[in-house]
Design a protein around this motif. Structure first.
Motif, PDB file in Angstrom:
ATOM      1  N   ILE A  12      62.175 -13.838  77.333  1.00  0.00           N
ATOM      2  CA  ILE A  12      62.294 -15.109  76.612  1.00  0.00           C
ATOM      3  C   ILE A  12      62.128 -14.846  75.120  1.00  0.00           C
ATOM      4  O   ILE A  12      61.181 -14.166  74.709  1.00  0.00           O
ATOM      5  N   ASP A  13      63.064 -15.366  74.327  1.00  0.00           N
ATOM      6  CA  ASP A  13      62.929 -15.281  72.868  1.00  0.00           C
ATOM      7  C   ASP A  13      62.229 -16.535  72.364  1.00  0.00           C
ATOM      8  O   ASP A  13      62.686 -17.655  72.633  1.00  0.00           O
ATOM      9  N   GLU A  56      54.032 -20.030  77.490  1.00  0.00           N
ATOM     10  CA  GLU A  56      54.620 -21.122  76.696  1.00  0.00           C
ATOM     11  C   GLU A  56      53.535 -21.964  76.020  1.00  0.00           C
ATOM     12  O   GLU A  56      53.693 -22.401  74.879  1.00  0.00           O
ATOM     13  N   LYS A  57      52.436 -22.161  76.740  1.00  0.00           N
ATOM     14  CA  LYS A  57      51.323 -22.919  76.133  1.00  0.00           C
ATOM     15  C   LYS A  57      50.766 -22.179  74.919  1.00  0.00           C
ATOM     16  O   LYS A  57      50.436 -22.792  73.904  1.00  0.00           O
ATOM     17  N   VAL A  58      50.646 -20.865  75.046  1.00  0.00           N
ATOM     18  CA  VAL A  58      50.145 -20.074  73.918  1.00  0.00           C
ATOM     19  C   VAL A  58      51.088 -20.223  72.724  1.00  0.00           C
ATOM     20  O   VAL A  58      50.649 -20.389  71.578  1.00  0.00           O
ATOM     21  N   ALA A  59      52.398 -20.191  72.999  1.00  0.00           N
ATOM     22  CA  ALA A  59      53.381 -20.338  71.916  1.00  0.00           C
ATOM     23  C   ALA A  59      53.233 -21.703  71.249  1.00  0.00           C
ATOM     24  O   ALA A  59      53.253 -21.823  70.010  1.00  0.00           O
ATOM     25  N   GLU A  60      53.066 -22.744  72.062  1.00  0.00           N
ATOM     26  CA  GLU A  60      52.907 -24.088  71.494  1.00  0.00           C
ATOM     27  C   GLU A  60      51.616 -24.169  70.676  1.00  0.00           C
ATOM     28  O   GLU A  60      51.577 -24.790  69.612  1.00  0.00           O
ATOM     29  N   GLY A  61      50.575 -23.503  71.187  1.00  0.00           N
ATOM     30  CA  GLY A  61      49.304 -23.483  70.456  1.00  0.00           C
ATOM     31  C   GLY A  61      49.455 -22.817  69.095  1.00  0.00           C
ATOM     32  O   GLY A  61      48.919 -23.303  68.095  1.00  0.00           O
TER      33      GLY A  61
END
Ligand SMILES: [Zn+2]
Length: 475
Positions: free
Chosen positions: A188-189, A274-279
């Protein structure tokens, strides 16, 4: 049970043409979805051998399929021909010397993989024609195994819907049936978007996308402690936001490769990343978009086919390597550490033997190696149809995957012997399935039972498309 097979003679009869094909593909190493010349070589060979060709399979320009025979069961034999970046290396020497500095190289042996599979398919086609037996054999030329997961897209397009079984192989240090163990994965990019500004004069007006990427990586690094132990997560920076430290980086992109034992575990892990990315986006007041580049399923084994393939290996014996082959393999081994060599034995579950630089045995079917595994896009084929894979000895024991040493051994006599040997194993297994209805029935029943327990859901999101531009991004 016979100890010789007419189809093995048919492999021998055409062997030189296919060794030459493998050597040509070795000499034109092309990356993920950019294998135009290699695919053209395979198409030309299919044409020459009388196959009916489908090009642009699953709308992928470098994917193709050839079919021969009429009626009967449909046997798919899978091949690959993509290379790797940075692994350019001259053939037949035991020291690192690239053909082209920084160039591509066949550091995973896919030149051999494609040629042996196409040779096996050709021998089966010749046997069907000679005996007038109903049955069809297909060669699937599958691009972009190294990261593109083309087979998943080919499965999703329905190209295996009328196939009875699939057979494949991978170059290896040892000969035997491949243990059906691989991790599901996804690439995933994550692209972050912030706001540029002068990093000294107006830092408070900037929002750094590069900060977001760094925070995401830190977050995932902390998460690693709390995930299933056979899961793996790696990342590579695709865009660090430019070369100017005095400009707040407005864009940045990181590619994540997330692996897990199976699809349900993978899905959970993806949601956490994905949660880490949003964080990270929240902390930096940037925005994040994600795009799935590729995804593959874990392999599903098929005991009936594995047994049939193993019997072919046993009847054939190990590849006929000679003293000269072993001498060069020893030179290669001299560039490796004793740990590399020992680990190779452990991986297949055999006791280490320093006296054997090349495989001189068949790995027993019940040998259980150390569970350090990668991923393969054959995984998705194995959920679509009963699938079996060989590993075929073609290089010195201990040679690391994706290494200059592996590229260096891609055109040796040992590699050619390994190519013909595994082609015989695959052709023999295909004929077993064509001639023995009960084998096919057992393979199908086992596959059906496994799917009833865990239905197949493609790991590719519906809107995901093959990343045909992928190799341009790495170049
Ligand atoms: Zn490979």
């Amino acid at each position: 049970m016979q100890n010789t097979e007419r189809v093995w003679d048919l492999v021998e009869a055409k062997r030189p043409e296919f060794e030459a094909l493998s050597d040509r593909v070795w000499a034109m190493p092309e990356l993920c979805y950019a294998e135009q010349r290699s695919a053209a070589e395979h198409a030309a060979m299919l044409q020459q051998q009388g196959f009916r060709i489908t090009r642009n399979l699953a709308d992928i320009p470098t994917a193709l399929m050839g079919e021969a025979g009429e009626g009967g069961p449909v046997i798919a034999i899978l091949g690959e021909y993509d290379a790797l970046p940075g692994l350019s290396q001259q053939a037949g020497i035991a020291e690192p010397r690239p053909v082209e500095t920084g160039g591509n190289g066949h550091g995973c042996g896919h030149n051999l993989l494609g040629s042996a599979s196409l040779l096996a398919a050709t021998a089966v086609a010749d046997w069907l024609a000679e005996t007038g037996t109903p049955g069809r054999v297909r060669y699937y030329g599958c691009p972009a195994e190294e990261g593109g997961a083309a087979k998943g897209f080919i499965v999703r397009a329905g190209a295996f819907d009328d196939v009875d079984i699939a057979i494949s192989w991978h170059p290896a240090a040892f000969s035997g049936v491949n243990e059906p163990l691989s991790l599901a994965n996804t690439r995933i990019d994550f692209s972050f978007f912030g706001r540029a500004s002068h990093a000294a004069a107006a830092p408070h007006l900037g929002r750094s996308a590069l900060d977001a990427v760094e925070l995401m990586n830190v977050g995932v690094n902390y998460m690693r402690e709390h995930m299933p132990q056979d899961a793996r997560i790696h990342y590579a920076l695709l865009d660090a936001g430019g070369i100017a430290p005095n400009v707040v980086q407005a864009t940045a992109k990181v590619r994540y490769l997330i692996r897990a034992r199976n699809l349900p575990e993978l899905t959970k892990l993806i949601a956490r990343v994905e949660k880490v990315a949003e964080g990270a986006a929240l902390m930096t007041e940037t925005r994040v978009d994600s795009r799935v580049i590729a995804a593959v399923s874990n392999l599903l084994g098929n005991a009936a086919l594995e047994r049939a393939m193993f019997e072919n290996f046993q009847r054939l014996g190990p590849p006929p390597f000679d003293a000269a082959d072993r001498a060069f393999a020893r030179e290669i081994q001299a560039t490796l550490s004793p740990e590399d060599i020992e680990a190779a034995f452990r991986r297949v579950g055999l006791p280490a033997r320093p006296d054997a630089p090349l495989c001189d045995t068949i790995v027993p079917l019940d040998a259980r190696g150390e569970k350090m595994v990668g991923s393969t896009d054959v995984g998705d084929v194995s959920w679509a149809v009963p699938t079996v894979q060989a590993r075929g000895a073609t290089y010195a024991i201990g040679t690391p995957g994706h290494s200059w040493q592996l590229t260096a051994q891609g055109k040796t006599d040992a590699a050619h012997k390994g190519l013909a040997h595994v082609a015989k194993v695959m052709a023999g297994t295909a004929l077993d399935a064509i001639r023995d209805e009960t084998l096919l029935a057992r393979a199908r029943a086992e596959h059906r039972a496994k799917l009833q327990q865990t239905p197949y859901v493609s790991p590719l999101p519906q809107d995901a498309k093959p990343a045909l531009d992928m190799s341009r991004q790495v170049a």
